[in-house]
Motif scaffolding. Structure first.
Motif, PDB file in Angstrom:
ATOM      1  N   PRO A  85       0.819  -1.215   0.000  1.00 13.53           N
ATOM      2  CA  PRO A  85       0.000   0.000   0.000  1.00 13.53           C
ATOM      3  C   PRO A  85       0.853   1.265   0.000  1.00 13.53           C
ATOM      4  O   PRO A  85       1.970   1.273   0.528  1.00 13.53           O
ATOM      5  N   VAL A  86       0.300   2.317  -0.613  1.00 10.29           N
ATOM      6  CA  VAL A  86       0.965   3.625  -0.648  1.00 10.29           C
ATOM      7  C   VAL A  86       1.085   4.144   0.791  1.00 10.29           C
ATOM      8  O   VAL A  86       2.105   4.698   1.184  1.00 10.29           O
ATOM      9  N   GLU A 107      -3.929   3.061   1.994  1.00 14.29           N
ATOM     10  CA  GLU A 107      -4.195   3.603   0.659  1.00 14.29           C
ATOM     11  C   GLU A 107      -3.590   2.671  -0.373  1.00 14.29           C
ATOM     12  O   GLU A 107      -2.382   2.406  -0.352  1.00 14.29           O
ATOM     13  N   LEU A 108      -4.472   2.161  -1.250  1.00 14.91           N
ATOM     14  CA  LEU A 108      -4.040   1.299  -2.351  1.00 14.91           C
ATOM     15  C   LEU A 108      -3.961   2.143  -3.616  1.00 14.91           C
ATOM     16  O   LEU A 108      -4.590   3.192  -3.707  1.00 14.91           O
ATOM     17  N   HIS A 212      -9.147   3.028  -0.486  1.00 17.29           N
ATOM     18  CA  HIS A 212      -8.803   3.072   0.936  1.00 17.29           C
ATOM     19  C   HIS A 212      -9.625   2.077   1.750  1.00 17.29           C
ATOM     20  O   HIS A 212     -10.781   1.796   1.403  1.00 17.29           O
ATOM     21  N   TYR A 213      -9.002   1.617   2.844  1.00 14.34           N
ATOM     22  CA  TYR A 213      -9.715   0.795   3.817  1.00 14.34           C
ATOM     23  C   TYR A 213      -9.268   1.186   5.216  1.00 14.34           C
ATOM     24  O   TYR A 213      -8.059   1.251   5.488  1.00 14.34           O
ATOM     25  N   VAL A 214     -10.250   1.418   6.080  1.00 12.35           N
ATOM     26  CA  VAL A 214      -9.980   1.599   7.503  1.00 12.35           C
ATOM     27  C   VAL A 214     -10.121   0.244   8.199  1.00 12.35           C
ATOM     28  O   VAL A 214      -9.276  -0.149   9.009  1.00 12.35           O
ATOM     29  N   GLU A 215     -11.188  -0.478   7.845  1.00  7.46           N
ATOM     30  CA  GLU A 215     -11.448  -1.772   8.483  1.00  7.46           C
ATOM     31  C   GLU A 215     -12.495  -2.550   7.676  1.00  7.46           C
ATOM     32  O   GLU A 215     -13.348  -1.954   7.023  1.00  7.46           O
TER      33      GLU A 215
END
Ligand SMILES: [Ca+2]
Ligand SMILES: [Ca+2]
Length: 224
Positions: A85-86, A107-108, A212-215
């Protein structure tokens, strides 16, 4: 039957029907969630989407799952179409942290990307929740949620959610609506679909072309 008895029977019927309509039942219980605090309030006005759901601004309300349903995804391994991921590390997708601020999301890269959670064995799934990003009102494009026992998602794939209405991600036309990310996350109903792997795809968002992923949380019960 006299009128009192008839009224009583009708009332019982109404109550029974109402509980069926809300997903309650004798073997169901409310799914208890730990939600992060909201980062913004009010209805966003700068969102451009051809396929957006009606925004009510209301909380989701209770969701009912079979008794014994458990969180299966916590600390489980995560794979991605972008293994570096970035921002952040893939393990943050299942670390239980859901706050919206900096330091909590990964962040992908740009365009189509996916993350995939390995539950370790096959389960009957009853709820999947995703928090892409809730620091700011955004819509993520082509959100597709799939379940399979095949780690490569080539066969036996159940699609739980797909809002790619124009098939720009190439996984088929989706009938679901786009939605604005909020702190309560998005709940997808797998309706008991069975699988060991859960894959979530997206294709950029209304603020940039990154993902994006938080969860992600996956809830289910052992396969009988
Ligand atoms: Ca997290
Ligand atoms: Ca699309």
């Amino acid at each position: 039957m006299d009128n009192k008895v008839v009224t009583c029977v009708l009332l019982m019927l109404v109550v029974a029907l109402a509980s069926v309509a809300s997903g309650q039942g004798p073997n169901k219980e409310e799914l208890k969630l730990k939600l992060p605090k909201p980062m913004f309030i009010g209805t966003p006005t700068n969102i451009k989407s051809a396929n957006l759901e009606v925004i009510t601004g209301k909380p989701r309300g209770p969701f009912f799952v079979p008794v014994g349903t458990k969180l299966l995804s916590l600390k489980r391994p995560v794979k991605s179409s972008d293994m570096q991921p970035v921002i952040g590390e893939l393990e943050m997708v299942t670390d239980g942290e859901k706050e919206g601020g900096d330091g909590y999301f990964i962040e992908l890269g740009p365009g189509k990307q996916w993350v995939q959670i390995d539950l370790g064995s096959s389960y009957a799934l009853h709820a999947i929740l995703a928090w892409h990003y809730h620091n700011q009102a955004r819509v993520y494009r082509d959100v597709i949620v799939q379940v399979s026992d095949d780690k490569d998602f080539l066969r036996g794939v159940a699609t739980v959610f797909n809002n790619d209405h124009d098939n720009s991600s190439g996984l088929g036309v989706g009938r679901d609506k786009e939605y604005v990310e909020v702190a309560e996350g998005r709940l997808f109903d797998p309706k008991g679909a069975k699988g060991r792997y859960v894959r979530l795809s997206s294709n950029g968002n209304t603020s940039n072309d990154l993902n994006h992923y938080v969860e992600v949380e996956v809830y289910g019960t052992p396969v009988k």
